[in-house]
Design a protein around this motif. Structure first.
Motif, short mmCIF file in Angstrom:
data_model
loop_
_atom_site.label_atom_id
_atom_site.label_comp_id
_atom_site.label_asym_id
_atom_site.label_seq_id
_atom_site.Cartn_x
_atom_site.Cartn_y
_atom_site.Cartn_z
N LEU A 115 0.83 -1.20 0.00
CA LEU A 115 0.00 0.00 0.00
C LEU A 115 0.86 1.25 0.00
N LEU A 116 1.94 1.23 0.79
CA LEU A 116 2.84 2.38 0.83
C LEU A 116 3.61 2.54 -0.48
N ALA A 117 4.00 1.41 -1.04
CA ALA A 117 4.72 1.48 -2.33
C ALA A 117 3.83 2.10 -3.39
N PHE A 118 2.54 1.79 -3.31
CA PHE A 118 1.60 2.40 -4.25
C PHE A 118 1.44 3.90 -3.99
N ALA A 119 1.41 4.28 -2.69
CA ALA A 119 1.11 5.66 -2.33
C ALA A 119 2.32 6.56 -2.45
N ARG A 120 3.54 6.05 -2.19
CA ARG A 120 4.71 6.93 -2.17
C ARG A 120 5.21 7.18 -3.58
N GLY A 121 6.11 8.09 -3.73
CA GLY A 121 6.63 8.42 -5.05
C GLY A 121 8.05 8.00 -5.27
N ASP A 122 8.62 7.17 -4.40
CA ASP A 122 10.01 6.77 -4.55
C ASP A 122 10.12 5.26 -4.61
N ALA A 123 11.27 4.80 -5.00
CA ALA A 123 11.56 3.37 -5.00
C ALA A 123 12.99 3.21 -4.51
N PRO A 124 13.19 3.08 -3.18
CA PRO A 124 14.52 3.21 -2.60
C PRO A 124 15.48 2.09 -2.93
N ASN A 125 14.98 0.92 -3.38
CA ASN A 125 15.87 -0.21 -3.59
C ASN A 125 16.10 -0.51 -5.07
N THR A 126 16.07 0.53 -5.90
CA THR A 126 16.24 0.31 -7.33
C THR A 126 17.70 0.13 -7.69
N ARG A 127 17.93 -0.61 -8.77
CA ARG A 127 19.26 -0.79 -9.33
C ARG A 127 19.09 -1.29 -10.77
N GLY B 63 -7.72 -5.66 -3.80
CA GLY B 63 -7.90 -4.46 -4.62
C GLY B 63 -6.64 -3.63 -4.73
N LEU B 64 -5.48 -4.23 -4.35
CA LEU B 64 -4.21 -3.49 -4.42
C LEU B 64 -3.26 -4.07 -5.47
N GLY B 65 -3.68 -5.14 -6.15
CA GLY B 65 -2.79 -5.78 -7.12
C GLY B 65 -2.40 -4.86 -8.26
N LEU B 66 -3.37 -4.46 -9.07
CA LEU B 66 -3.08 -3.58 -10.21
C LEU B 66 -2.63 -2.19 -9.77
N PRO B 67 -3.23 -1.59 -8.72
CA PRO B 67 -2.68 -0.31 -8.26
C PRO B 67 -1.21 -0.39 -7.88
N THR B 68 -0.78 -1.51 -7.29
CA THR B 68 0.63 -1.67 -6.94
C THR B 68 1.48 -1.73 -8.21
N VAL B 69 0.99 -2.46 -9.21
CA VAL B 69 1.71 -2.53 -10.49
C VAL B 69 1.83 -1.14 -11.10
N TYR B 70 0.71 -0.40 -11.06
CA TYR B 70 0.70 0.96 -11.60
C TYR B 70 1.69 1.86 -10.86
N GLY B 71 1.66 1.81 -9.53
CA GLY B 71 2.59 2.64 -8.75
C GLY B 71 4.03 2.29 -9.03
N PHE B 72 4.33 0.98 -9.15
CA PHE B 72 5.70 0.55 -9.45
C PHE B 72 6.16 1.12 -10.80
N ALA B 73 5.31 0.97 -11.83
CA ALA B 73 5.71 1.44 -13.16
C ALA B 73 5.90 2.95 -13.20
N ARG B 74 5.02 3.71 -12.55
CA ARG B 74 5.13 5.16 -12.56
C ARG B 74 6.38 5.63 -11.83
N ARG B 75 6.76 4.93 -10.76
CA ARG B 75 7.97 5.34 -10.03
C ARG B 75 9.22 5.16 -10.87
N THR B 76 9.20 4.21 -11.79
CA THR B 76 10.38 4.00 -12.64
C THR B 76 10.44 4.99 -13.80
N GLY B 77 9.38 5.81 -13.97
CA GLY B 77 9.31 6.70 -15.13
C GLY B 77 8.58 6.08 -16.29
N GLY B 78 7.94 4.93 -16.05
CA GLY B 78 7.19 4.26 -17.11
C GLY B 78 5.70 4.37 -16.89
N ASN B 79 4.97 3.38 -17.38
CA ASN B 79 3.52 3.40 -17.24
C ASN B 79 2.97 2.00 -17.50
#
Length: 646
Positions: free
Chosen positions: A337-349, A472-488
């Motif tokens: 839920l937080l990953a969906f709500a926040r705007g960062d992805a701290p563990n990216t590489r 009800g958080l499956g697709l929203p989580t996917v959406y949040g993940f993609a947007r944080r990477t600069g994608g969609n």
């Protein structure tokens, strides 16, 4: 006076009257000899006056004209003879003759009952010049009008709007090329056609009331949607403006339309973003307290598990494991839920995506029933993206399991990886920046989605699954993940035709890969170092203290930020500080770190938080590690090792 004299007097009177007519006049008898004439005839046609006597033969007049070249080239006698023969027919005649000097003479003649004929000669030079002038004016005006129409066409064809004119019927009288193209027509094919035939009966029924209102003299605006030939739904905003005369009659209406498809998409995206922001604020506030509760539960369970190794309590672990598992599921739900709500992805590489997809095959192989076939296709084995690999795996597993649930009677699930180079137009349509992208497509042959479901698919807590079977958080989580990477993420689906979900991730070059993703070495435990623990929640503080003690540290606990400042100032043996960020009514953890650094600049410090918005982002700026609640003992050990490392 004799009768002859009286007759001559009357002829003289008649002659005087004829001389006052502004037309030439002549009468020839059956022998083609002159009987009557007037002065205007000789002056208009420049005949010598010695011919002005009764009995002069028509041939004499014709010889004068022929000699002057008024009949063109040829033998004079022959030209005269032909005209004399024609005159003997005594037929009505009406023609114009242009003389060599440009004079235009209208000759009108009629035969007499006893033979011969009467003829009038009218100088129409000025009338013909005026007529020619009018014709030139009309031609020029026509040319100018055509130029104006061409200019109007040029303008209307290049303005970013759809322009048309409807006449009574209603019938299209004008349309620019954009308008014609909108209805898959050409300008030429539209003009003169009924509106219903151009736009189709179904759409016409929808907008006919607006057209009728415009023809009643009212300006009207409206919106409508239609499916293009390629199946894409497009939106239009139109305004009809009546074309009215001064006396109030409506001759037709002007149509001005704008393609609102992109604006509708932007409005939908804005509404979605606003919903996401509201959910983010809500989840951020709830997560702090919820994660504190989970920290207490997990910490106490871990402490009990350490004691469960004692021989006196052999069955305790069997009871603790479900509790720990449930708490960790709660923590995972909060993190999603937080990953969906926040705007960062701290563990990216940088991650090689083909490797992640290979892992997914192993993860989902046992989750798909035998009635569902599974296939993968790697179009580019070297595609690299800056992502959190765990988040990517979670997103893909989510999509595959959703596909499975959409095919209760079996079907096919496919996962493919390809490289895309998006142009400005393509990127704008997909809501990303132009450039190179990795496209991961998860497709199924399941039940598909309706348009309403597709629009709400990324809304938090929206689910079509039976109550209790989906968060009800499956697709929203996917959406949040993609947007944080600069994608969609994009969904292409229709009921009964399955679903394709595309994840677009900005692609890196293979040279951007760093490391092989091997597990890091286990963090070292403490050696009795004194750690100051600051948390306003006493229960949380007690649990974290026990975890630190179990790791080999000595712990000093305070629930007050002001006490922590005094302790650091007065107790030099304190080797590190671990503080919560959010402490309502007190100095928060960020301010505490700044204050303690002024007192002891080299003192190692770390922060804890169950709230990922705002403060947690700021905490990363002073290079202070942030430990997310709830955390395991290994996570705590790793953080303490980092800050105490020499």
């Amino acid at each position: 006076m004799s009768s002859g004299d009286l007759f001559r007097d009357r002829l003289d009177l008649l002659q005087a009257a004829l001389d006052h007519i502004n037309q030439g006049f002549s009468v020839f008898d059956g022998d083609l000899r002159l009987v009557a004439w007037n002065r205007q005839l000789f002056e208009m046609l420049d005949f010598p006056f010695h011919l002005a006597k009764r009995g002069t033969h028509l041939a004499a007049f014709l010889e004068v004209n022929a000699a002057r070249g008024e009949y063109g080239e040829g033998d004079v006698a022959e030209l005269v003879a032909r005209r004399v023969e024609r005159a003997r027919l005594f037929e009505p005649h009406n023609f114009e003759r242009i003389r060599p000097d440009g004079q235009v003479v209208l000759v009108t003649g009629a035969p007499l009952p006893e033979g011969g004929f009467v003829t009038t000669y009218t100088d129409v030079t000025r009338e013909r010049e005026h007529q020619a002038s009018l014709e030139r004016t009309v031609e020029e005006r026509t040319r100018q009008l055509r130029q104006s129409e061409d200019w109007l066409r040029l303008v209307t064809d290049n303005v970013p709007a759809l322009v048309a004119y409807l006449g009574p019927g209603p019938v299209f009288r004008f349309a620019n090329r954009r308008y014609a193209k909108w209805f898959d027509q050409t300008v030429e094919s539209m003009i003169g056609k009924r509106a219903e035939d151009v736009i189709g009966p179904e759409l016409y029924r929808e907008i006919a009331p607006h057209i009728e209102k415009a023809f009643r003299g009212h300006a009207v605006s409206y919106e409508y949607s239609r499916a293009r030939a390629d199946g894409r739904l497009v939106h239009m905003r139109s305004t009809l403006i009546p074309d009215r005369t001064l006396d109030g009659r409506t001759l037709g209406c002007f149509v001005l339309s704008l393609d609102a498809t992109d604006q509708k998409r932007s409005e939908t995206a804005l509404a979605h973003a606003q919903r996401m922001e509201a959910v983010g604020q809500l989840t951020g506030g709830l997560a702090h307290d919820f994660n504190n509760l989970l920290t207490i539960i997990i910490g106490n369970v871990l402490a009990l598990r350490r004691r469960a190794d004692a021989p006196a309590m052999p069955d305790l672990a069997a009871h603790l494991d479900p509790i720990l598992h449930a708490a960790q599921r709660g923590a995972d739900l909060t993190r999603r839920l937080l990953a969906f709500a926040r705007g960062d992805a701290p563990n990216t590489r940088p991650v090689r995506l083909s490797g992640v997809i290979a892992n997914i095959e192993g993860l989902v192989a046992g989750s798909l029933p035998s009635a569902i076939s599974w296939s993968t296709a790697i179009g580019d084995d070297n595609l690299v993206a800056e992502v959190d690999p765990a988040e990517l795996e979670n997103a893909l597993v989510n999509l595959v399991l959703n596909a499975r649930d959409a095919m209760p009677d079996g079907g096919r699930v496919s996962l493919s990886l390809t490289r895309l180079q998006l142009s400005d137009t393509q990127a704008d349509r997909l809501g990303v920046e132009p450039g190179a992208y990795a496209q991961i497509l998860v497709g199924d042959t399941g039940t598909g989605m309706s348009e309403d479901v597709r629009r709400q698919a990324f809304d938090p807590f929206f689910s079509t699954k039976p109550f209790g079977t989906g968060s009800g958080l499956g697709l929203p989580t996917v959406y949040g993940f993609a947007r944080r990477t600069g994608g969609n993420v994009a969904i292409d689906s229709q009921p009964g035709r399955g679903t394709d979900i595309r994840i677009l991730l900005p692609a890196l070059s293979g040279a951007d890969m760093q490391g092989d993703g091997a597990d890091e070495p286990h963090a070292a435990e403490g050696n009795g170092e004194l750690v100051l623990l600051v948390d306003d929640d006493e229960a949380v503080a007690n649990v974290v203290r026990d975890q630190l003690c179990a790791l080999g540290y000595t712990v000093l606990v305070t629930t007050e930020a002001r006490d922590a400042i005094d302790l650091v100032r007065d107790v030099p043996d304190i080797r590190a500080v671990l503080s919560d960020i959010v402490m309502p009514g007190q100095v928060n953890g960020l301010a505490l770190v700044e204050e303690l650094r002024r007192i002891r600049p080299g003192l190692p410090m770390a922060l804890m938080t169950g709230y990922r918005e705002g403060p947690a982002k700021e905490a990363t700026r002073p290079a202070c590690p942030v430990l997310p609640k709830p955390f395991t003992s290994s996570m705590l050990a790793k953080t303490m090792s980092e800050i105490l490392a020499p």
